[in-house]
Scaffold this motif. Sequence first.
Motif, mmCIF file in Angstrom:
data_model
loop_
_atom_site.group_PDB
_atom_site.id
_atom_site.type_symbol
_atom_site.label_atom_id
_atom_site.label_comp_id
_atom_site.label_asym_id
_atom_site.label_seq_id
_atom_site.Cartn_x
_atom_site.Cartn_y
_atom_site.Cartn_z
ATOM 1 N N GLN A 6 0.844 -1.201 0.000
ATOM 2 C CA GLN A 6 0.000 0.000 0.000
ATOM 3 C C GLN A 6 0.875 1.245 0.000
ATOM 4 N N LYS A 7 0.529 2.189 -0.845
ATOM 5 C CA LYS A 7 1.350 3.388 -1.029
ATOM 6 C C LYS A 7 1.633 4.110 0.281
ATOM 7 N N GLN A 8 0.603 4.309 1.102
ATOM 8 C CA GLN A 8 0.785 5.061 2.348
ATOM 9 C C GLN A 8 1.716 4.338 3.323
ATOM 10 N N ASP A 9 1.638 3.011 3.375
ATOM 11 C CA ASP A 9 2.545 2.240 4.231
ATOM 12 C C ASP A 9 3.982 2.363 3.735
ATOM 13 N N ILE A 10 4.157 2.314 2.411
ATOM 14 C CA ILE A 10 5.490 2.479 1.817
ATOM 15 C C ILE A 10 6.057 3.844 2.187
ATOM 16 N N GLU A 11 5.230 4.878 2.094
ATOM 17 C CA GLU A 11 5.679 6.236 2.417
ATOM 18 C C GLU A 11 6.050 6.374 3.886
ATOM 19 N N ILE A 31 -1.970 4.382 12.472
ATOM 20 C CA ILE A 31 -1.774 5.808 12.738
ATOM 21 C C ILE A 31 -3.076 6.583 12.602
ATOM 22 N N THR A 32 -3.882 6.251 11.628
ATOM 23 C CA THR A 32 -5.124 7.013 11.400
ATOM 24 C C THR A 32 -6.258 6.570 12.329
ATOM 25 N N ILE A 41 4.084 10.202 14.744
ATOM 26 C CA ILE A 41 2.754 9.595 14.597
ATOM 27 C C ILE A 41 1.690 10.671 14.467
ATOM 28 N N GLU A 42 1.778 11.706 15.307
ATOM 29 C CA GLU A 42 0.786 12.779 15.246
ATOM 30 C C GLU A 42 0.879 13.535 13.927
ATOM 31 N N PHE A 43 2.097 13.784 13.453
ATOM 32 C CA PHE A 43 2.243 14.444 12.159
ATOM 33 C C PHE A 43 1.600 13.612 11.051
ATOM 34 N N PHE A 44 1.913 12.322 11.019
ATOM 35 C CA PHE A 44 1.336 11.447 9.993
ATOM 36 C C PHE A 44 -0.185 11.420 10.087
ATOM 37 N N ARG A 45 -0.692 11.358 11.314
ATOM 38 C CA ARG A 45 -2.155 11.309 11.498
ATOM 39 C C ARG A 45 -2.809 12.554 10.915
ATOM 40 N N GLN A 46 -2.269 13.710 11.264
ATOM 41 C CA GLN A 46 -2.837 14.970 10.759
ATOM 42 C C GLN A 46 -2.713 15.049 9.237
ATOM 43 N N HIS A 64 -4.671 14.336 3.264
ATOM 44 C CA HIS A 64 -4.028 14.007 1.982
ATOM 45 C C HIS A 64 -3.892 12.497 1.845
ATOM 46 N N ASN A 65 -3.871 12.031 0.627
ATOM 47 C CA ASN A 65 -3.737 10.579 0.413
ATOM 48 C C ASN A 65 -2.304 10.147 0.143
ATOM 49 N N SER A 66 -1.379 11.113 0.118
ATOM 50 C CA SER A 66 0.027 10.773 -0.115
ATOM 51 C C SER A 66 0.923 11.742 0.645
ATOM 52 N N LEU A 67 2.068 11.242 1.089
ATOM 53 C CA LEU A 67 3.045 12.091 1.774
ATOM 54 C C LEU A 67 3.733 13.039 0.791
ATOM 55 N N GLU A 68 3.606 12.762 -0.490
ATOM 56 C CA GLU A 68 4.227 13.623 -1.497
ATOM 57 C C GLU A 68 3.762 15.072 -1.347
#
Length: 258
Positions: A37-42, A78-79, A106-111, A116-120
């Motif tokens: 999954q893209k988000q897990d990879i990121e 995280i979410t 974790i909090e940064f990723f959650r927010q 957004h659907n990608s960390l990009e």
Amino acid sequence: MPRILDLKPFLDSKVAQYNQPGFIKNDPICIPHLFSQKQDIEIMGFWASILAWGQRVTIIKKCKELIELMDGVPHQFITQCDEKDLKRFLHFKHRTFNATDTLYFIEFFRQHYNNHNSLEHAFIPQNKPDGLTVEDSLNHFQTYFFSLPDYPHRTRKHVTSPNNKSTCKRLNMFLRWMARKDDKGVDFGIWDNIEMKNLLCPLDLHVERVARKLGLITRKQVDWQTTLELSENLRLLDPNDPVKYDFALFGLGIEEKF
């Protein structure tokens, strides 16, 4: 100039030697390769790059410990986690990265993933300027990463930027993993807004030592300008994919003790 160009056949052969699936298992990049999954990879790609100092065996072990703490599903955990779930991270530590840093990540990723659907998106300013450079992206990312209220000041040492004159080795490595595209199966190439030709070479101790021996670095200091010098010289060898030579320099340094 001719001397640098003379290196091309040798370094191209080393890229071919190390940019292949066998490289993955002993390198921190094996961590995001555990996921589809893209988000897990990121998420785990980012975390593995930030924790990438010290012995590679230890880095990989600590990243796997993190994955286990997140029940094997980083993005979902995280979410959906609550305060009780976060207590399990209170004893996580890798060198100077501790529980305070972990909980902020974790909090940064959650927010971020709530919006957004990608960390990009975190690396691209909202009004993306023409000619966006990696320097722009990294400076923007650091500002964005620490935009949450009451962020822990101690965590800033783990997420640096060109504004701090840092080489940004870990973040440049992460960008290589996410944005560099080829058919070799090591880098993911799942991002589109940072062009491969603009990527910069991660400057770790092994890469620096080999690059100096080969005359790819002449600058005495080791800082952001050194990263730019190395990357510009690599661009002479391949203007479209300069950072592929990270495989050659790193492989020569750590595997061949060049």
